[in-house]
Design a protein around this motif. Structure first.
Motif, PDB file in Angstrom:
ATOM      1  N   THR A  10      36.544  28.562  40.072  1.00 42.74           N
ATOM      2  CA  THR A  10      37.748  28.679  39.252  1.00 42.74           C
ATOM      3  C   THR A  10      37.552  29.694  38.139  1.00 42.74           C
ATOM      4  N   VAL A  14      39.803  33.080  37.997  1.00 43.38           N
ATOM      5  CA  VAL A  14      40.708  33.281  36.865  1.00 43.38           C
ATOM      6  C   VAL A  14      40.305  34.513  36.056  1.00 43.38           C
ATOM      7  N   SER A  15      39.024  34.684  35.794  1.00 43.31           N
ATOM      8  CA  SER A  15      38.599  35.853  35.024  1.00 43.31           C
ATOM      9  C   SER A  15      38.840  37.144  35.793  1.00 43.31           C
ATOM     10  N   ILE A  17      41.239  37.642  38.051  1.00 44.42           N
ATOM     11  CA  ILE A  17      42.687  37.878  38.082  1.00 44.42           C
ATOM     12  C   ILE A  17      43.189  38.374  36.729  1.00 44.42           C
ATOM     13  N   ILE A  18      42.769  37.739  35.638  1.00 46.07           N
ATOM     14  CA  ILE A  18      43.225  38.152  34.312  1.00 46.07           C
ATOM     15  C   ILE A  18      42.770  39.574  33.994  1.00 46.07           C
ATOM     16  N   LEU A  44      35.849  30.895  29.435  1.00 46.14           N
ATOM     17  CA  LEU A  44      36.260  29.830  30.346  1.00 46.14           C
ATOM     18  C   LEU A  44      35.110  28.886  30.689  1.00 46.14           C
TER      19      LEU A  44
END
Length: 80
Positions: A10, A14-15, A17-18, A44
């Motif tokens: 995760t 997430v990192s 994608i951001i 995160l």
């Protein structure tokens, strides 16, 4: 988020994608995007266990494991 492997995946997803969205929106260079991925992963890695766990020692241990594992995966993804 009790499973560490899912937490690592995760954090990496997430990192990634951001940072990619910020690269496309702001026109950042690839080297700055790589550093941004690592910084987001660090935030995160320690932030998510802080929200889920109650014991401070567990937060630090799980955050460190997640951070260094995600760091390894992100370096591999950045080099590809």
């Amino acid at each position: 988020m009790q499973n560490t492997i899912i937490l690592i995946l995760t954090v990496v997803a997430v990192s990634f994608i951001i940072a990619t969205l910020l690269q496309l929106a702001a026109g950042l260079g690839t080297s700055l995007t790589g550093v941004l991925k690592l910084m987001i992963a660090a935030a995160l890695s320690y932030g998510i266990p802080y929200l889920v766990e109650e014991d401070g020692a567990v937060i630090m241990i799980k955050g460190t494991i997640v951070f260094f594992s995600s760091l390894l995966l992100l370096v591999i993804l950045i080099l590809i």
